[in-house]
Design an enzyme around this catalytic site. Structure first.
Site, PDB file in Angstrom:
ATOM      1  N   PHE A   6     -17.392   8.476   1.513  1.00  0.00           N
ATOM      2  CA  PHE A   6     -16.512   8.495   0.346  1.00  0.00           C
ATOM      3  C   PHE A   6     -16.549   9.870  -0.311  1.00  0.00           C
ATOM      4  O   PHE A   6     -17.511  10.626  -0.149  1.00  0.00           O
ATOM      5  CB  PHE A   6     -16.959   7.449  -0.686  1.00  0.00           C
ATOM      6  N   ARG A  38       0.817  -1.219   0.000  1.00  0.00           N
ATOM      7  CA  ARG A  38       0.000   0.000   0.000  1.00  0.00           C
ATOM      8  C   ARG A  38       0.851   1.268   0.000  1.00  0.00           C
ATOM      9  O   ARG A  38       0.449   2.286  -0.585  1.00  0.00           O
ATOM     10  CB  ARG A  38      -0.944  -0.011   1.212  1.00  0.00           C
ATOM     11  N   ILE A  60      -7.049   7.766  -0.746  1.00  0.00           N
ATOM     12  CA  ILE A  60      -7.040   6.304  -0.806  1.00  0.00           C
ATOM     13  C   ILE A  60      -7.847   5.815   0.391  1.00  0.00           C
ATOM     14  O   ILE A  60      -7.707   6.320   1.506  1.00  0.00           O
ATOM     15  CB  ILE A  60      -5.596   5.764  -0.780  1.00  0.00           C
ATOM     16  N   SER A  61      -8.737   4.856   0.155  1.00  0.00           N
ATOM     17  CA  SER A  61      -9.613   4.369   1.220  1.00  0.00           C
ATOM     18  C   SER A  61      -8.823   3.646   2.299  1.00  0.00           C
ATOM     19  O   SER A  61      -7.740   3.108   2.045  1.00  0.00           O
ATOM     20  CB  SER A  61     -10.663   3.416   0.645  1.00  0.00           C
ATOM     21  N   GLN A  62      -9.388   3.615   3.510  1.00  0.00           N
ATOM     22  CA  GLN A  62      -8.736   2.881   4.591  1.00  0.00           C
ATOM     23  C   GLN A  62      -8.704   1.395   4.254  1.00  0.00           C
ATOM     24  O   GLN A  62      -9.582   0.872   3.547  1.00  0.00           O
ATOM     25  CB  GLN A  62      -9.461   3.116   5.903  1.00  0.00           C
TER      26      GLN A  62
END
Length: 217
Positions: A206, A38, A64-66
């Site tokens: 989001f 990541r 960037i999403s968790q």
């Protein structure tokens, strides 16, 4: 993507504590999350926090999403090794890199040219050769490669974009955050012939899905 990348211990802790520890059980998803680096999808100085369970900036007002949300939405999509998958919202390419380990082909669409270019570079760096990055309005989907066994949307839409339901293969799944700009629910839509079954999973937050069938810019 078989080469071991640095910070593998951090990835393993991330998977054990943040992902498996919160109920994700699919072994293929857990393995992909443990293998894909990541930190290579996050610009400095934020890359130092790459394995914390938090969204992070990637530039151009995008995030960037968790890790937990990436794993959850991937598990809900349930991609199989022979599947063709469409992702809406490439971002830095991390979600597509996870999907690339689980499906035969991934098409990911990114609205912003600079972000799409970075996603291509990041995906090339980790050897994700089965991913195609397209620049454009993701709410239209990508009919040229349809139908898709799975469609995953990584931005919030006020409703499910109609073109995406039309490009979903029979027995396919669409995973998308649906709701207002502030809060949404993850929705899973399953197609059975001409019928669709919808299930709401849990609340999320989001960035908005900008496009013809999403939010206005």
């Amino acid at each position: 993507m078989t080469t071991p990348y640095p910070r593998s211990d951090e990835r393993r802790r991330m998977v054990d504590l943040q992902i498996a520890g919160r109920g994700i059980r699919d072994p293929r998803v857990l393995a992909a999350m443990a293998e894909v680096p990541r930190h290579l999808f996050i610009p400095p100085p934020y890359d130092r926090d790459a394995y914390a369970d938090t969204p992070l900036p990637i530039g151009n007002d995008q995030t960037i999403s968790q890790p937990y949300i990436v794993a959850l939405m991937t598990e809900l999509l349930h991609p199989c090794p022979e599947d063709r998958v469409l992702e809406i919202g490439a971002g830095s390419g991390y979600q597509a890199a996870i999907l690339a380990r689980l499906a035969a082909k991934v098409v990911t669409i990114e609205r912003l040219g600079a972000v799409a270019a970075q996603a291509r570079a990041n995906l090339a760096a980790v050897g994700a050769e089965n991913v195609e990055v397209i620049e454009g309005d993701g709410t239209f989907g990508y009919p040229l490669s349809a139908p898709y066994d799975g469609i995953l949307v990584t931005a919030a839409s006020p409703e499910i974009p109609q073109p995406l339901t039309e490009q979903l293969a029979d027995k396919g799944r669409l995973v998308v955050p649906v709701g207002g700009r502030a809060m949404q629910d993850i929705v899973v839509l399953e197609r059975d012939g001409s019928r669709y079954r919808e299930e709401r999973i849990e609340g999320v937050r989001f960035v908005p899905l900008i496009g013809k069938y999403g939010w206005e810019n």
